[in-house]
Design a protein around this motif. Structure first.
Motif, PDB file in Angstrom:
ATOM      1  N   ARG A 380      -0.813  -6.545   8.829  1.00  0.00           N
ATOM      2  CA  ARG A 380      -1.218  -5.238   7.988  1.00  0.00           C
ATOM      3  C   ARG A 380      -1.656  -5.829   6.670  1.00  0.00           C
ATOM      4  O   ARG A 380      -2.542  -5.378   6.131  1.00  0.00           O
ATOM      5  CB  ARG A 380      -0.221  -4.340   7.682  1.00  0.00           C
ATOM      6  CG  ARG A 380      -0.118  -3.137   6.654  1.00  0.00           C
ATOM      7  CD  ARG A 380      -1.407  -2.327   6.933  1.00  0.00           C
ATOM      8  NE  ARG A 380      -1.359  -1.560   8.345  1.00  0.00           N
ATOM      9  CZ  ARG A 380      -0.543  -0.516   8.498  1.00  0.00           C
ATOM     10  NH1 ARG A 380      -0.042  -0.022   7.585  1.00  0.00           N
ATOM     11  NH2 ARG A 380      -0.459  -0.263   9.883  1.00  0.00           N
ATOM     12  N   GLU A 383      -5.350  -7.970   7.120  1.00  0.00           N
ATOM     13  CA  GLU A 383      -6.232  -7.143   7.175  1.00  0.00           C
ATOM     14  C   GLU A 383      -6.683  -6.140   6.240  1.00  0.00           C
ATOM     15  O   GLU A 383      -7.815  -5.662   6.061  1.00  0.00           O
ATOM     16  CB  GLU A 383      -6.198  -6.329   8.809  1.00  0.00           C
ATOM     17  CG  GLU A 383      -5.999  -7.437   9.886  1.00  0.00           C
ATOM     18  CD  GLU A 383      -5.595  -6.516  11.128  1.00  0.00           C
ATOM     19  OE1 GLU A 383      -5.177  -5.279  11.117  1.00  0.00           O
ATOM     20  OE2 GLU A 383      -5.178  -7.225  11.990  1.00  0.00           O
ATOM     21  N   HIS A 384      -5.558  -5.605   5.666  1.00  0.00           N
ATOM     22  CA  HIS A 384      -5.876  -4.656   4.421  1.00  0.00           C
ATOM     23  C   HIS A 384      -5.457  -4.838   2.851  1.00  0.00           C
ATOM     24  O   HIS A 384      -5.991  -4.001   2.097  1.00  0.00           O
ATOM     25  CB  HIS A 384      -5.285  -3.238   5.129  1.00  0.00           C
ATOM     26  CG  HIS A 384      -5.670  -2.692   6.415  1.00  0.00           C
ATOM     27  ND1 HIS A 384      -6.984  -2.253   6.596  1.00  0.00           N
ATOM     28  CD2 HIS A 384      -5.107  -2.858   7.716  1.00  0.00           C
ATOM     29  CE1 HIS A 384      -7.225  -2.243   7.878  1.00  0.00           C
ATOM     30  NE2 HIS A 384      -5.977  -2.530   8.544  1.00  0.00           N
TER      31      HIS A 384
END
Length: 407
Positions: A380, A383-384
């Motif tokens: 998480r 990627e973000h």
């Protein structure tokens, strides 16, 4: 043509534990996009500790201004039409104070701009908090933007002024979708000037924390928050005590980072908690580098944040995810934008200790289930929520605003 960005902060780079975590990565990213970045802090909380890029300078035009340092002097500005117009707001006294602060900062910025020979055609102003300093920029008449990620999301005083400040800006960047929605609840945004730009967090070497196995019968929880009512740090202790009672043959450790007006009460409660299988370490306020060192050198299994509300997307959660540490947090504000069942446990805002115990036990008993959450946490973040990606993207976005293309 040389381009200059003037950034107004609360105190960065003059001390302050929290704002440096917010501002320092932005400053580095902005310095890569602008020929010159001038930081104008509102407060001086200590000496400059960060190493700033070569094209970044600090200007004391606000902190050294007598009208700013001595609030009583601002009364001489009270008859300004801009200040008097604030009296028409629903909270006239609070709005008048807001307008006086804005007018004082406006005059300080005018002196800075004039002293540096800056021109509207090659200068952008940016405030790190969407408050009176942003209104000051509107009154100065130069192009301006702002971030918004904390208390400034729900300021209700000076409503008309803030609405006008938003409308005349090139954009207000909220740190989460929930934060943007909260901002839109307090001021109208017919021109769609509110934009979402998460801050994220850094993990330079992409290292992960070590974790206990189920066979160890030991679990370490970390929390990082100001010890104030809205953060409900005492609820962390309730949860820890309930878990220790549910598993008397296991050893639990809770480490808390942060200080605040509720710390004396928390220390008293911690001292009274005499469970042999629960150790408590209240570290108080420490620097961000020490937080990262903790993740790298200690065994950290879970991160806890049980706030009643979070308008932004807490950097503390992003940091935990970056080290592969699953998060237990309340389902409120911007938190669900970072945490779901692939990387942690979302608790209802009114969750009780028994619900917490029932939710977490399956992961304590299964290395596989816990490992899936840990992997999901790191993914998480990668990627973000990696600020090494998010901050340069923000800097490029404001550099490429249509009105700035000729700068």
């Amino acid at each position: 043509m040389s381009r200059t960005l003037v950034l107004v902060t609360e105190s960065y780079p003059y001390g302050g534990i929290t704002e440096s975590v917010f501002a320092a990565p932005d400053v580095r990213a902005l310095a890569a996009e602008w020929d010159c970045v001038i930081i104008a802090p509102l407060l001086r909380r200590g000496k400059i500790e960060d190493s700033l890029p070569a094209n970044v300078e600090v200007c004391d035009s606000i902190v050294n201004n007598p009208f700013w340092k001595h609030k009583w002097l601002r009364i001489f500005k009270a008859l300004s039409p801009r200040v008097l117009s604030a009296l028409s707001n629903r909270k006239p006294l609070a709005s008048m104070k807001y307008a006086l602060a804005a007018l004082t900062v406006r005059d300080c910025l005018a002196a800075l701009v004039g002293g540096k020979g800056l021109k509207p055609e090659n200068t952008l102003l940016m405030s790190y908090w969407f408050s009176y300093e942003t209104t000051a920029m509107m009154w100065l008449g130069l192009p301006y933007i702002s971030r918004a990620h904390g208390y400034d999301l729900s300021l209700k005083k000076a409503g008309k002024l803030r609405t006008k400040t938003l409308a005349n800006s090139l954009g207000i960047w909220a740190a989460s979708k929930a934060g943007a929605a909260r901002l839109q609840e307090t001021i109208a945004d017919p021109l769609h000037k509110i934009i979402v730009a998460p801050l994220g967090s850094q993990n330079a070497d992409k290292s992960k924390s070590s974790h206990h196995k189920a066979s160890d019968r030991a679990v370490t929880f970390l929390s990082c928050a100001r010890v104030v009512d809205i953060k409900r740090v005492s609820l962390n202790l309730d949860f820890m005590e309930a878990l220790a009672d549910a598993r008397p043959d296991w050893k639990f450790e809770w480490i808390h980072i942060g200080d605040g007006d509720r710390m004396p009460e928390l220390k008293m409660r911690a001292a009274e908690s005499r469970r042999r299988n629960l150790s408590i370490e209240l570290k108080g306020a420490i620097g961000n580098s020490e937080v990262h060192e903790l993740y790298r050198t200690r065994t950290i299994d879970w991160f806890l944040l049980l706030s009643t509300y979070e308008g932004g997307l807490p950097i503390s959660i992003c940091e935990a995810l970056s080290y592969g540490v699953p998060v237990v947090a309340t389902d409120t504000g911007g938190i669900p934008e970072a945490v779901d069942d692939s990387c942690g446990i979302l608790m209802p805002a009114d969750a009780n200790p028994d619900e917490f115990v029932l939710s977490i036990i399956p992961y304590l008993d299964s290395d596989y289930r816990y490992g899936e959450l840990s992997t999901g946490a790191f993914s998480r973040w990668t990627e973000h929520l990696d600020s090494d990606t998010l901050r340069p993207a923000f800097a490029r976005a404001i550099s490429s605003l249509p009105m700035l293309q000729n700068l």
